[in-house]
Write a protein that holds these residues in place. Sequence first.
Motif, PDB file in Angstrom:
ATOM      1  N   VAL A   1       0.294  -1.162   0.142  1.00 54.98           N
ATOM      2  CA  VAL A   1      -0.355  -0.101  -0.076  1.00 54.98           C
ATOM      3  C   VAL A   1       0.994   1.107  -0.003  1.00 54.98           C
ATOM      4  CG1 VAL A   1      -1.978   1.300   1.021  1.00 54.98           C
ATOM      5  CG2 VAL A   1      -1.437  -1.983   1.505  1.00 54.98           C
ATOM      6  N   ASP A   2       1.013   2.765  -0.593  1.00 53.79           N
ATOM      7  CA  ASP A   2       0.958   3.355  -1.136  1.00 53.79           C
ATOM      8  C   ASP A   2       1.072   4.725  -0.171  1.00 53.79           C
ATOM      9  OD1 ASP A   2       2.973   5.739  -2.231  1.00 53.79           O
ATOM     10  OD2 ASP A   2       2.042   6.020  -4.425  1.00 53.79           O
ATOM     11  N   ASP A   3       1.908   4.834   1.116  1.00 53.24           N
ATOM     12  CA  ASP A   3       1.874   5.656   1.492  1.00 53.24           C
ATOM     13  C   ASP A   3       0.991   5.176   2.976  1.00 53.24           C
ATOM     14  OD1 ASP A   3       3.411   7.403  -0.143  1.00 53.24           O
ATOM     15  OD2 ASP A   3       2.104   8.874  -0.351  1.00 53.24           O
ATOM     16  N   LEU A   4       0.703   4.369   3.019  1.00 55.16           N
ATOM     17  CA  LEU A   4      -0.481   4.600   4.411  1.00 55.16           C
ATOM     18  C   LEU A   4       0.171   4.561   5.476  1.00 55.16           C
ATOM     19  CD1 LEU A   4      -3.175   3.286   4.896  1.00 55.16           C
ATOM     20  CD2 LEU A   4      -1.971   0.664   5.095  1.00 55.16           C
TER      21      LEU A   4
ATOM     22  N   SER B   1       3.419  -0.946   3.709  1.00 54.05           N
ATOM     23  CA  SER B   1       2.999   0.223   3.411  1.00 54.05           C
ATOM     24  C   SER B   1       4.870   0.616   2.883  1.00 54.05           C
ATOM     25  CB  SER B   1       3.070   0.959   4.283  1.00 54.05           C
ATOM     26  OG  SER B   1       3.097   2.086   3.707  1.00 54.05           O
ATOM     27  N   ASP B   2       4.898   1.421   2.022  1.00 56.44           N
ATOM     28  CA  ASP B   2       6.179   1.350   1.622  1.00 56.44           C
ATOM     29  C   ASP B   2       6.631   2.988   2.517  1.00 56.44           C
ATOM     30  OD1 ASP B   2       4.461   3.633   0.248  1.00 56.44           O
ATOM     31  OD2 ASP B   2       5.818   3.502  -1.233  1.00 56.44           O
ATOM     32  N   ASN B   3       5.654   3.360   3.297  1.00 55.31           N
ATOM     33  CA  ASN B   3       6.868   4.636   4.280  1.00 55.31           C
ATOM     34  C   ASN B   3       5.996   5.473   5.223  1.00 55.31           C
ATOM     35  OD1 ASN B   3       6.402   5.772   0.735  1.00 55.31           O
ATOM     36  ND2 ASN B   3       5.239   7.246   2.292  1.00 55.31           N
TER      37      ASN B   3
HETATM   38 CA    CA Z   1       4.818   6.062  -0.570  1.00 57.95          CA
END
Ligand code: CA
Length: 502
Positions: free
Chosen positions: A32-35, A312-314
């Motif tokens: 999930v991106d930016d979660l 998440s990625d970050n």
């Molecule tokens: Ca991200």
Amino acid sequence: MMRKILLLGAFLCSFSLLAEKPKSKNFLIFLVDDLGWQDLSLSFADQKTPWNSLYRTPNLEKLAARGIKFTHAYANQNCTPTRVSLLTGMNALSHKVTSWTFQKDKNPDEGGDLKFQVPAWNMNGLSPYENKNSIHATSIATLLSENGYATIHAGKAHFGAYGSPGENPKLHGFQINIGGSAAGQPASYSGMQNFGNKTNGAPNDIRAVPHLNRFWGKDIHLTEALTQETMRVMDSVLIHPKPFFLLFSNYAVHTPIQPDKRFVQHYYDLGIDSTEAKYASLVEGMDKSLGDWIDYLDKNKLTENTVIVFLSDNGGLTDVGRGKNGRNTYNTPLRSGKTSGYEGGLRIPFVVSGLGKKGSINHENIIVDDVFPSILQLTNIKPKSKIQHVDGLSLVPIIQGKNSNQNRFFTWHHPHMRTNGSPDIQPFSAIRQGNWKLIFFHKDQHFELYNTRTDLSEKNNLFTSLPEKGQFLAKKLGEKLRSSDSKMLIDKEKQKEIIYPF
Ligand code: CA
């Protein structure tokens, strides 16, 4: 007669050996991106927080009940660095893709600062061969593909810059790519807007999402379209007797914060900031997709043999794009958010199912670099030719309780200038061991030391009061940066990099 019996015995024996040979595991990496760490009804802190009451993610709760919840999982501070670590097992100090990638040979983080300049870094991202401003490394998908796996990428890729070879997931070993490009966000989440694709001959927004043409003009959210299309492709992949590796990489919940109409009314009715209501609908839409995948695997009798990794990625975004009222506080009790060296930027939700004790909680420190060696161990794949040095360590012994990461050092490096006006987003390098974390801020070269077990919100800087601990970690961080030849922020006046910590 005896010979026949022996032969029959040998046949049965070899047959049973064949029958007992374990099937190769399938992998679904649900990225999930930016979660943010708090953007879920599943709590990753010791106690439930108001955020856990606001968001609705029943399917992640279901996954955690079937698997292991990691409370101290870490990523890098923004998108591409984590995606490269995930595919290669390399730490950011090694791969040197220290920020998000955009256009070939162009630094998106120049910033125009009068005193400081960003040093050289791998601004073209991951490359499948030697190339300028890139890290050349072998992706996990390439290794799995070479070893009989069906490898599928769906959703946001963002492995490399526009115009560089790394922008194409197919060059990183993915046999199928659905919707992935150099884009770090979708031009639009709406099927009514063709996800940013123009049909009138005008040039596309470079962030237009490719490959989902059959949903153009339809009132469907990108999360749902991506899920439906990937399942349609998986139906044909599963016809073949091959194990699979699916990286299902949500564009959600990255900006632009466009509502998922299926879920947004509930949040509007709560009377919260309308941007935050839309954001919560992106989260719930993502969770619906997770639930659809859980059901899909159940329906196809694949659950038992499939490892799902949810991450998440970050850290969660807390500034531009989010509701203005709570700026910089959307990850509380964690401090700050995406792009920061504080916990809000680095700590991520992380759940694994298909391994270990169902419904368990693991408090060990782990990092995205660990996914690559875990998959190699679980598949028993030994790369035929020399590949990159892998910094990550397999999670398997951690899950089995046979090893601990308490003494292991974890490192981050982000000599970049984007702050979005947030005071806690600064160029930094950081190191963690056990409960202790040290951050080195490049601009004024000061240190901050925290015990994140007793001070989760990183309010009480102990660097001066605990000089021995502080200097021990500063020395270690210096060693790690020096041995990896990491580049520090450049002081423009002196025309040289700031010095390493110790
Ligand atoms: Ca991200």
